[in-house]
Design an enzyme around this catalytic site. Sequence first.
Site, PDB file in Angstrom:
ATOM      1  CE1 TYR A 145      22.934  10.813  12.499  1.00 23.44           C
ATOM      2  CE2 TYR A 145      25.222  12.256  12.438  1.00 23.44           C
ATOM      3  CZ  TYR A 145      23.751  12.196  12.070  1.00 23.44           C
ATOM      4  OH  TYR A 145      23.004  13.128  11.559  1.00 23.44           O
ATOM      5  CG  HIS A 146      28.463   6.852  18.939  1.00 24.21           C
ATOM      6  ND1 HIS A 146      29.214   7.932  18.461  1.00 24.21           N
ATOM      7  CD2 HIS A 146      28.763   6.884  20.352  1.00 24.21           C
ATOM      8  CE1 HIS A 146      29.694   8.542  19.675  1.00 24.21           C
ATOM      9  NE2 HIS A 146      29.275   7.851  20.687  1.00 24.21           N
TER      10      HIS A 146
END
Length: 138
Positions: free
Chosen positions: A49-50
């Site tokens: 999630y980045h």
Amino acid sequence: MYNYELINFQTLGDERGSLIAIEEGYNAPFEIKRVYYIFDTKKGVIRGYHAHINLKQIAIAVKGSCTFVIDNGKQREEILLDNPNKGLLIEGLIWREMKDFSEDCVLLVIASEHYDETDYIRDYQKFIDKVIENDKNK
Ligand code: TYD
């Protein structure tokens, strides 16, 4: 266009078993500054999630399997890593998520930079804003 590539590492096998060597400038196209590995990932967990502003990485499921979701802000693609000879090279502005880890999965990551929290974009909207900004500057 995605900034990713699949690398097929040569397996140096003989009757004793298998071995894969990864060498900077040979089958790893960047200076290797960091290696980390993710293991014991609990069932159903999604990691990542980045995106990164400036990082090259090669991800390899050296044991077991997992799925790498890569998203360039326009399209999403899922790549199954299920063989120690399969490397996923990612560079540029890509949002990543890792999911569907098998219980035995060991995900090895080779990186071009030291760990630097300021290189992370952990907010999806900020990632999209950065993609738009980069497109404007092209
Ligand atoms: P995190 O970025 O949440 O992992 P992922 O994106 O794979 O889900 O990292 C977990 C923790 O480990 C976090 O506290 C940062 C730290 N970390 C390091 O110290 N060095 C590293 O090289 C990495 C990748 C993470």
